[in-house]
Design a protein around this motif. Structure first.
Motif, PDB file in Angstrom:
ATOM      1  N   ALA A  56       7.387  -0.831   1.838  1.00 30.97           N
ATOM      2  CA  ALA A  56       7.321  -2.236   2.275  1.00 30.97           C
ATOM      3  C   ALA A  56       7.345  -3.175   1.073  1.00 30.97           C
ATOM      4  N   LYS A  57       6.667  -2.783   0.011  1.00 37.37           N
ATOM      5  CA  LYS A  57       6.641  -3.648  -1.178  1.00 37.37           C
ATOM      6  C   LYS A  57       8.015  -3.749  -1.829  1.00 37.37           C
ATOM      7  N   THR A  58       8.771  -2.656  -1.764  1.00 34.71           N
ATOM      8  CA  THR A  58      10.095  -2.681  -2.413  1.00 34.71           C
ATOM      9  C   THR A  58      11.020  -3.720  -1.757  1.00 34.71           C
ATOM     10  N   VAL A  59      10.776  -4.047  -0.494  1.00 37.74           N
ATOM     11  CA  VAL A  59      11.602  -5.083   0.150  1.00 37.74           C
ATOM     12  C   VAL A  59      10.856  -6.414   0.233  1.00 37.74           C
ATOM     13  N   GLY A  60       9.809  -6.523  -0.538  1.00 34.66           N
ATOM     14  CA  GLY A  60       9.123  -7.809  -0.675  1.00 34.66           C
ATOM     15  C   GLY A  60       8.189  -8.190   0.462  1.00 34.66           C
ATOM     16  N   LYS A  61       7.757  -7.183   1.247  1.00 32.63           N
ATOM     17  CA  LYS A  61       6.845  -7.499   2.350  1.00 32.63           C
ATOM     18  C   LYS A  61       5.391  -7.536   1.849  1.00 32.63           C
ATOM     19  N   VAL A  62       4.593  -8.292   2.556  1.00 29.74           N
ATOM     20  CA  VAL A  62       3.150  -8.293   2.328  1.00 29.74           C
ATOM     21  C   VAL A  62       2.580  -7.043   3.005  1.00 29.74           C
ATOM     22  N   VAL A  63       1.669  -6.362   2.323  1.00 25.72           N
ATOM     23  CA  VAL A  63       1.044  -5.176   2.927  1.00 25.72           C
ATOM     24  C   VAL A  63      -0.449  -5.425   3.120  1.00 25.72           C
ATOM     25  N   VAL A  64      -0.883  -5.183   4.349  1.00 23.60           N
ATOM     26  CA  VAL A  64      -2.302  -5.350   4.682  1.00 23.60           C
ATOM     27  C   VAL A  64      -2.847  -3.985   5.069  1.00 23.60           C
ATOM     28  N   TYR A  65      -3.970  -3.617   4.485  1.00 22.88           N
ATOM     29  CA  TYR A  65      -4.599  -2.336   4.830  1.00 22.88           C
ATOM     30  C   TYR A  65      -5.789  -2.587   5.752  1.00 22.88           C
ATOM     31  N   GLN A  66      -5.697  -2.064   6.976  1.00 20.46           N
ATOM     32  CA  GLN A  66      -6.792  -2.169   7.947  1.00 20.46           C
ATOM     33  C   GLN A  66      -7.740  -0.980   7.731  1.00 20.46           C
ATOM     34  N   THR A  67      -8.974  -1.251   7.338  1.00 20.22           N
ATOM     35  CA  THR A  67      -9.944  -0.174   7.078  1.00 20.22           C
ATOM     36  C   THR A  67     -10.559   0.324   8.391  1.00 20.22           C
ATOM     37  N   CYS A  92      -0.759  -3.322  -2.208  1.00 17.75           N
ATOM     38  CA  CYS A  92      -1.551  -3.897  -1.115  1.00 17.75           C
ATOM     39  C   CYS A  92      -1.943  -5.334  -1.464  1.00 17.75           C
ATOM     40  N   ASP A  93      -1.789  -6.230  -0.490  1.00 13.96           N
ATOM     41  CA  ASP A  93      -2.068  -7.648  -0.740  1.00 13.96           C
ATOM     42  C   ASP A  93      -3.357  -8.124  -0.101  1.00 13.96           C
ATOM     43  N   TRP A  94      -3.736  -7.487   1.000  1.00 13.70           N
ATOM     44  CA  TRP A  94      -4.966  -7.877   1.701  1.00 13.70           C
ATOM     45  C   TRP A  94      -5.637  -6.636   2.266  1.00 13.70           C
ATOM     46  N   ILE A  95      -6.953  -6.697   2.349  1.00 17.08           N
ATOM     47  CA  ILE A  95      -7.706  -5.651   3.045  1.00 17.08           C
ATOM     48  C   ILE A  95      -8.349  -6.302   4.263  1.00 17.08           C
ATOM     49  N   LEU A  96      -8.166  -5.664   5.418  1.00 10.88           N
ATOM     50  CA  LEU A  96      -8.883  -6.115   6.623  1.00 10.88           C
ATOM     51  C   LEU A  96     -10.106  -5.217   6.770  1.00 10.88           C
ATOM     52  N   CYS A 116     -10.279  -9.690   3.977  1.00  5.63           N
ATOM     53  CA  CYS A 116     -10.334 -10.542   5.160  1.00  5.63           C
ATOM     54  C   CYS A 116     -11.249  -9.893   6.191  1.00  5.63           C
ATOM     55  N   TRP A 117     -12.161 -10.677   6.752  1.00  2.51           N
ATOM     56  CA  TRP A 117     -13.039 -10.187   7.831  1.00  2.51           C
ATOM     57  C   TRP A 117     -12.180  -9.937   9.061  1.00  2.51           C
ATOM     58  N   SER A 118     -12.247  -8.719   9.602  1.00  2.00           N
ATOM     59  CA  SER A 118     -11.350  -8.347  10.697  1.00  2.00           C
ATOM     60  C   SER A 118     -11.977  -8.645  12.060  1.00  2.00           C
TER      61      SER A 118
END
Lengths: 260, 274
Positions: A56-67, A92-96, A116-118
């Motif tokens: 996803a990063k190689t095509v410039g997308k934001v990646v969010v990891y949901q814990t 990874c750009d954000w952690i939920l 980010c608070w999920s």
């Protein structure tokens, strides 16, 4: 223009390719990570998570990891390792997250990825209060996921990034032990049982139908699209598969609130 | 090290009759809900004036009294919480059972001098979360009903300075009790929950299976020693909405189990020192 993040119930290489094929103006990023089950979302577990994040990063997308929701040990330690590895790989750009212990520890010294608070962290009515938000900010959150659009304006004033949970299944209940395993009284065999057994049950008293989906009970009705007068920073949509993504994106853009 | 002399039988109450039943049956402590801020309907909770009477009654019997402030807290009822925390009745109780992070922070900042207990509804699953609670002055964690016994053991072993409570008799949430949206309703005067209802499942072969997705009531009294050994010191009875007879009966059973455990432990210690 909304910045849309897409989560799927099961990510496969084909599904990933399909979602990534949308231009960044339509799909800004993806959400990876199952809140409950290590077998449900990926065929090869955390290896897929890392690989898909890299793609996803190689095509410039934001990646969010949901814990995960249930951060008991050793899942807590494993989650922390995943976060640190994602950071090291810069994928990874954000952690939920919805676990106060994890957020506190991460924001203190374990990662620089914003947290980010999920929505999984709220009580059953998804109530928010300034006391809660202030507490969460004090332990280090930089974003907040909401499914009540009226809160968007309030929290954006607090210098928090707002994630509006705009399209997601109606979750009725969930628990730490898998419903599917309970009903079948057997181990899921690394997800095999779950793959073929999304089943519907009927609440006899209220004549409602529910879907037992692994660790989650859902209402057996299509989700509603939640819109907001105040455009959020991020708009999240969760789907079973990517088949309906095109239609949904169209609907979301049709309902785009006009800029002031 | 087990400090079992401080084991506690904690009974619920929603009326004076309940309080008397619990005291007479040997409760060490009683918990009640405050109207508007309790996870149970208002007719099973007390106004602040009524709560003060209960505090006096319970203290005269050398018991402790805890206030459960475990309703869902939004901005709409934040003012009610602030008023409660600042009220003299609130500071006369022996602990507050809190289920909202924002309220815990508020109570902690107010430095009320009342011990704070983290409700089972808060969802505490790991050591770092307990450390955060400890920093905020919380002295007791009520284990989440989703935790398995080995997970509780790990937490209590790792943070022994915290005291731990468990629901040991009565109804136990089968789902995640903090976030379950299965209906909670009143039926024939009783408080009921959706997970105890019957559900119907039709499988691929068309066979119908009827089942409840919830647990039946639990009774941990036969295995109390196991929970004491992992560090649990308070044994709570669920059932604020039940009858005074139920409260009397369940408190007696739990009292007996705890006393039997303490007697056996005393015997064990005296043999050890011979």
């Amino acid at each position: 223009m909304k910045k849309i993040l897409v989560g799927l119930q099961k990510w496969t290489p084909n599904e990933l390719e399909h979602v990534l094929s949308y231009p960044n103006e339509q799909v800004s990023g993806i959400i990876l990570g199952d809140p409950f089950c290590e077998y449900h979302m990926f065929q090869h577990g955390d290896f897929d998570l890392i690989e898909f994040a890299e793609k996803a990063k190689t095509v410039g997308k934001v990646v969010v990891y949901q814990t995960p929701v249930y951060l008991t040990h050793p899942i807590f330690d494993k989650t922390l390792s995943i976060i640190q590895y994602l950071e090291k790989k810069k994928v990874c750009d954000w952690i939920l997250a919805q676990d106060v212990g994890l957020i506190h520890l991460c924001s203190k010294n374990k990662t620089t990825i914003p947290i980010c608070w999920s929505v999984w962290g709220y009580n059953r009515s998804n109530f928010i209060s300034y006391n809660l938000v202030n507490f969460l900010m004090s332990i280090g959150i930089q974003g907040i996921e909401i499914n009540n659009p009226s809160w968007g304006e309030h929290v954006s004033c607090l210098n928090l990034q707002v994630f509006l949970n705009g399209y997601a299944p109606t979750v009725v209940s969930f628990r730490q032990t898998c419903y599917v395993e309970s009903v079948y009284k057997t181990h899921c065999n690394n997800g095999d049982l779950c793959q073929k057994s999304m089943f519907i049950i009927q609440d006899i008293r209220r004549n409602q139908t529910l879907t037992i989906n692994g660790y989650v009970l859902e209402m057996n009705i299509p989700p509603k699209l939640i819109q907001s007068e105040t455009p959020p920073d991020w708009y999240t949509i969760h789907l079973q598969t990517s088949d309906r993504l095109g239609d949904l994106l169209k609907k979301v853009s049709e309902n785009e609130p006009s800029k002031p | 090290m087990i400090h079992s002399t401080s084991l506690e039988v904690l009974a619920p109450a929603s009326s004076i009759e309940h309080v008397e039943a619990a005291i007479n049956a040997g409760a060490d402590a009683i918990y009640i809900g405050i109207k508007g801020l309790s996870a149970r309907p208002d007719n099973w909770s007390f106004s602040l004036t009524e709560a003060q009477e209960i505090v006096n009654l319970v203290h005269r019997s050398n018991c402790k009294i805890y206030f459960a402030v475990n309703a869902e807290i939004g901005e709409y009822n934040t003012k009610d919480v602030q008023e409660l925390l600042g009220h003299s009745t609130c500071t006369s109780c022996d602990a507050l059972i809190l289920s909202d992070w924002g309220v815990i922070r508020l109570a902690s900042d107010m430095n009320m001098g009342v011990p704070l207990h983290a409700s089972t509804l808060l969802g505490v699953y790991n050591i770092p979360t307990i450390r955060v609670l400890e920093e905020m002055g919380v002295t007791r964690v009520i284990f989440n009903t989703n935790l398995l016994i080995h997970q509780m053991a790990e937490l209590s072993r790792s943070v022994p300075s915290m005291s731990y409570e468990i629901i040991s008799y009565g109804g136990l949430c089968f789902n995640d009790n903090r976030r379950c949206r299965l209906p909670h309703y009143i039926s024939n005067g009783n408080y009921c929950v959706g997970c105890k209802d019957n559900y119907r499942y039709v499988n691929d072969q068309g066979e119908t299976q009827t089942f409840s997705i919830g647990f039946a009531d639990i009774d941990l009294t036969p295995i109390i020693s196991q929970y004491v050994s992992i560090g649990v010191s308070s044994f709570k009875i669920e059932g604020r909405t039940r009858s005074a007879e139920y409260i009397s009966h369940s408190t007696s059973i739990l009292r007996k189990a705890v006393d039997n455990y303490l007697a056996s432990e005393k015997k064990h210690i005296s043999y050890y020192y011979i």
